[in-house]
Write a protein that holds these residues in place. Structure first.
Motif: not given
Length: 240
Positions: A87-101
């Protein structure tokens, strides 16, 4: 200058390199590409061009290539089968979490290299969120926009001449038997992007004639794309 492949490096190597490096994160998709191309087309193309481009740029830039994301926003392809979508929300969350990492590991600069049209919006939204939340410099490149002139070919299209030619150059085993086709007339509104599920059904889930694709044209597009991507990675890596 230095080049590291994230998944092939140790924590110490990454800790030392990340503060002065540009992290390159490819994102693609796993989705139907008509009856003639493998579902991993987008992921394979963006993963491979990023690997070639960082090697080409390595003499002039400090780079870290992260593992490619093989899933994207592909709900509009679900009715055709063969599609794994976020979902768009999940994709945004994945990218954001990876960037945070990446930021927690010491990274300060990130470029998302996108290989799927359905990811365009989420990549832009995620980049804005990441820049604010993680105090990172984030860039977005849609690889097909590096091609200056398609010579009348829709770029990127979807499973048409362009992507089929790129696969001839990169992963010919991904290409199956192709059939000529005539597309229905579609009335476009100039300067307006229209989203319509029925339009995908009318064209059977792919946009133009894959039989026009050749290995030679794919090699030309690939070389142009690699050169342009390497230039942009060097420029981004060496920004103050």
């Amino acid at each position: 200058m230095t080049l590291l492949f994230w998944a092939e490096s140790t924590r110490e190597e990454l800790r030392e390199a990340l503060p002065e490096s540009l992290v390159v994160l490819p994102i693609g998709a796993t989705e139907q590409h008509g009856p003639h191309l493998a579902t991993g087309t987008d992921a394979a193309i963006v993963k491979t061009i990023c690997r070639f481009a960082v090697v080409r740029a390595a003499d002039s830039a400090r780079l870290v290539l992260a593992p490619a994301l093989r899933f994207g926003v592909s709900d509009h392809h679900l009715p055709f089968g063969g599609t794994l979508s976020l979902s768009p929300e999940t994709a945004i969350g994945v990218l954001t979490d990876l960037a945070r990492s990446i930021a927690e590991c010491g990274g300060r600069r990130l470029v998302i290299v996108n290989g799927h049209g359905g990811n365009r919006g989420v990549a832009q939204v995620a980049a804005a969120k990441i820049a604010s939340a993680c105090d990172m410099t984030v860039s977005v490149i849609h690889y097909w926009e590096l091609i200056a002139d398609g010579g009348g070919t829709p770029i990127p299209g979807h499973a048409g001449e362009f992507e089929t030619a790129m696969l001839f150059a990169l992963r010919p085993e991904f290409v199956r038997r192709r059939r000529p086709r005539t597309l229905p007339d579609e009335s476009d509104v100039d300067g307006v992007e229209v989203h319509e599920a029925a339009a995908w059904r009318r064209i059977d889930g792919y946009t133009d004639d894959p039989t026009r694709a050749t290995h030679e044209r794919g090699m030309e597009w690939l070389d142009e794309c690699l050169g342009a991507l390497a230039e942009r990675l060097i420029a981004l890596a060496n920004r103050p």
